[in-house]
Design a protein around this motif. Sequence first.
Motif, short mmCIF file in Angstrom:
data_model
loop_
_atom_site.label_atom_id
_atom_site.label_comp_id
_atom_site.label_asym_id
_atom_site.label_seq_id
_atom_site.Cartn_x
_atom_site.Cartn_y
_atom_site.Cartn_z
N GLU B 173 0.64 -1.12 -0.22
CA GLU B 173 -0.34 0.38 -0.12
C GLU B 173 0.92 1.41 -0.44
O GLU B 173 1.44 1.23 0.98
N SER B 174 0.55 1.83 -1.19
CA SER B 174 1.76 3.41 -1.03
C SER B 174 0.28 4.46 -1.26
O SER B 174 -0.63 4.45 -2.42
N LEU B 175 0.55 5.39 0.29
CA LEU B 175 0.02 6.88 -0.14
C LEU B 175 0.24 7.26 -1.32
O LEU B 175 -1.41 7.78 -1.52
N ALA B 176 0.89 7.48 -1.36
CA ALA B 176 0.93 8.30 -3.09
C ALA B 176 1.35 7.55 -4.16
O ALA B 176 3.22 7.05 -4.12
N ILE B 177 1.38 7.31 -5.22
CA ILE B 177 1.86 6.77 -6.35
C ILE B 177 2.19 7.56 -6.95
O ILE B 177 1.07 8.22 -7.95
N VAL B 178 3.98 7.86 -7.49
CA VAL B 178 3.61 9.12 -9.07
C VAL B 178 3.86 8.64 -9.57
O VAL B 178 5.04 7.69 -10.23
N ASP B 179 3.51 8.61 -11.03
CA ASP B 179 3.31 8.05 -12.45
C ASP B 179 3.79 8.36 -13.35
O ASP B 179 4.89 8.38 -14.44
N GLY B 180 3.75 10.22 -12.83
CA GLY B 180 5.25 10.23 -14.12
C GLY B 180 5.04 11.85 -13.28
O GLY B 180 4.35 13.14 -12.41
N MET B 181 5.91 12.56 -13.14
CA MET B 181 6.92 14.78 -13.50
C MET B 181 6.96 15.19 -14.42
O MET B 181 7.88 14.88 -15.30
N ASN B 182 6.93 16.49 -13.94
CA ASN B 182 7.35 17.16 -14.73
C ASN B 182 8.78 18.40 -14.65
O ASN B 182 7.47 19.18 -13.76
N ALA B 183 10.04 18.49 -14.88
CA ALA B 183 10.28 19.42 -14.01
C ALA B 183 10.06 20.94 -14.39
O ALA B 183 10.66 22.12 -13.62
N GLU B 184 9.76 20.96 -15.52
CA GLU B 184 9.29 22.71 -16.44
C GLU B 184 8.36 22.73 -15.70
O GLU B 184 8.73 24.38 -15.24
N THR B 185 7.53 22.11 -15.81
CA THR B 185 6.39 22.75 -15.12
C THR B 185 6.20 22.58 -13.54
O THR B 185 5.28 23.35 -13.26
#
Lengths: 216, 216
Positions: B173-185
């Motif tokens: 169980e992950s409390l937040a799952i990050v599927d993508g990030m954008n360093a520019e925005t």
Amino acid sequence: MNFLEERIVKDGIVKEGNVLKVDSFLNHQMDIKLLDQMGAEFKRRFGNKPINKILTIEASGIGIACVAAQHFDVPVVFAKKSQSINLDGEMYVAEVESFTHKCINHVIVAKKFLTPEDHVLIIDDFLANGCALQGLIQIVQSAGATVEGIGIAIEKGFQSGGRIIRNLGFQLESLAIVDGMNAETGEIQFRDQSTAGVSGSVEPGEGEICRSSTLD
Amino acid sequence: MNFLEERIVKDGIVKEGNVLKVDSFLNHQMDIKLLDQMGAEFKRRFGNKPINKILTIEASGIGIACVAAQHFDVPVVFAKKSQSINLDGEMYVAEVESFTHKCINHVIVAKKFLTPEDHVLIIDDFLANGCALQGLIQIVQSAGATVEGIGIAIEKGFQSGGRIIRNLGFQLESLAIVDGMNAETGEIQFRDQSTAGVSGSVEPGEGEICRSSTLD
């Protein structure tokens, strides 16, 4: 004896070379109820200070600090330890030289987490020569913040760290001060903290067990 | 968004190279109230399991684990990390080889703190390739103990650790799952965990990012 001294007598193990193992309840396996009692006791001893942040050092200080922080309702910052460090401008780094262990360690805190507005309670599990603690104090002072007090679980009273820190005028509260141990009998002698004037003076030449300097 | 996702959006910083910095509230400075909310959420998700011990790994897992442990009323054991280790018979040691970082790490727990009677919840702050986590699972199984579940604060869903662990049948169980990030925005895309079937399958060759084996 207080609750921590009782627990040390019950579950601590004295080994040759003045080693006290408390890994079954404090620094490998952690009894969270005991940590909570310790947090309440730190709150009783430092509750009159305007503390807004707790500072500790990885790894075994973190659990104690986080549970204590619930009693103070403040955030915790933990310093990182490293033998080598790429300095950049965003970190406070204290270089701590251990004459005992013949090595140099770096104690590191990001600058953004300590400011002149901070009133800091430093918490750690063990105090012996006090090298890591001196590094933490140095970092708080580098940031222009205030050390409001230092809370330690177990102090080895027969080593010089506690005396040096008290002689510098800091309010250092150790929940248990071990003045002597006998590995053969398993006996542990605690300092009676109910009386005043426990600090003593540093004998000539005895204090310089570690030397620290801020690099940044 | 849940409370942790909201906090990540508010105070997390996305950097180049899929780096998410959460050091202002999770793994250098720690917001103890947030940790307490996380502990309550882990209790909600794993409350039906017969958990009698929480296992984590130094350093940044310790705070989360200790505060969560108050919700489960159980002790915490933290594993130690070391690049070199003098083996002795009293330790479980998992050797974890990171292909990504091109090094071998050891994950170490004293044998006396894990027994076949233990029902363990593993807690950590981050899950990416899952090397450390695989070492922890391996150690629990070496001890004959049971992994009842795995609670993670933030999972990088675009790396393979989570998928591998779920495919092995563990309740992760992950409390937040990050599927993508954008360093520019600075934009962060979270996985919607309200729907079923989020695990997916491991693509051929994608899983072998780290390899672990028990030494003792």
